[in-house]
Design a protein around this motif. Sequence first.
Motif, PDB file in Angstrom:
ATOM      1  N   ARG A  30       0.846  -1.190   0.000  1.00  0.00           N
ATOM      2  CA  ARG A  30       0.000   0.000   0.000  1.00  0.00           C
ATOM      3  C   ARG A  30       0.886   1.246   0.000  1.00  0.00           C
ATOM      4  O   ARG A  30       1.676   1.448   0.906  1.00  0.00           O
ATOM      5  N   MET A  31       0.717   2.065  -1.037  1.00  0.00           N
ATOM      6  CA  MET A  31       1.519   3.280  -1.161  1.00  0.00           C
ATOM      7  C   MET A  31       0.729   4.516  -0.715  1.00  0.00           C
ATOM      8  O   MET A  31       1.293   5.441  -0.169  1.00  0.00           O
ATOM      9  N   MET A  32      -0.577   4.525  -1.022  1.00  0.00           N
ATOM     10  CA  MET A  32      -1.447   5.653  -0.672  1.00  0.00           C
ATOM     11  C   MET A  32      -2.789   5.096  -0.229  1.00  0.00           C
ATOM     12  O   MET A  32      -3.330   4.208  -0.877  1.00  0.00           O
ATOM     13  N   ASP A  33      -3.317   5.620   0.861  1.00  0.00           N
ATOM     14  CA  ASP A  33      -4.619   5.190   1.374  1.00  0.00           C
ATOM     15  C   ASP A  33      -5.496   6.423   1.525  1.00  0.00           C
ATOM     16  O   ASP A  33      -5.157   7.336   2.267  1.00  0.00           O
ATOM     17  N   PHE A  34      -6.617   6.435   0.797  1.00  0.00           N
ATOM     18  CA  PHE A  34      -7.534   7.574   0.815  1.00  0.00           C
ATOM     19  C   PHE A  34      -8.822   7.278   1.571  1.00  0.00           C
ATOM     20  O   PHE A  34      -9.773   8.039   1.485  1.00  0.00           O
ATOM     21  N   GLY A  35      -8.852   6.156   2.282  1.00  0.00           N
ATOM     22  CA  GLY A  35     -10.040   5.804   3.052  1.00  0.00           C
ATOM     23  C   GLY A  35     -11.096   5.059   2.270  1.00  0.00           C
ATOM     24  O   GLY A  35     -11.736   4.172   2.793  1.00  0.00           O
ATOM     25  N   VAL A  36     -11.291   5.418   1.023  1.00  0.00           N
ATOM     26  CA  VAL A  36     -12.252   4.712   0.156  1.00  0.00           C
ATOM     27  C   VAL A  36     -11.553   4.102  -1.053  1.00  0.00           C
ATOM     28  O   VAL A  36     -12.172   3.404  -1.844  1.00  0.00           O
TER      29      VAL A  36
END
Length: 89
Positions: A30-36
């Motif tokens: 996981r490089m970026m997590d935007f919640g959705v």
Amino acid sequence: MIGYAMLGTNQYEKALGFYDKLLAPVGAKRMMDFGVSTVYGNGKGAMLGVGQPFNKETATYGNGTMIALAMPSKEKVHEGYDLALKLGG
């Protein structure tokens, strides 16, 4: 040329567990997590995103799917957009 591909899902948490395990053998995490939505990558090129469709409707074979082209500048994005319209896109 491909920056990332995005896949829509109706079961976000389940999809994360699936892709965490599926992509680990190739060094992706996981490089970026935007919640959705979450973007996976290994730092060597194109990335894979998985998430709920932007319009918050049900993910289908077309809704939630996106391919992003890597462009060198905002100017090139605008040039490409203008050309696409000129070509009937």
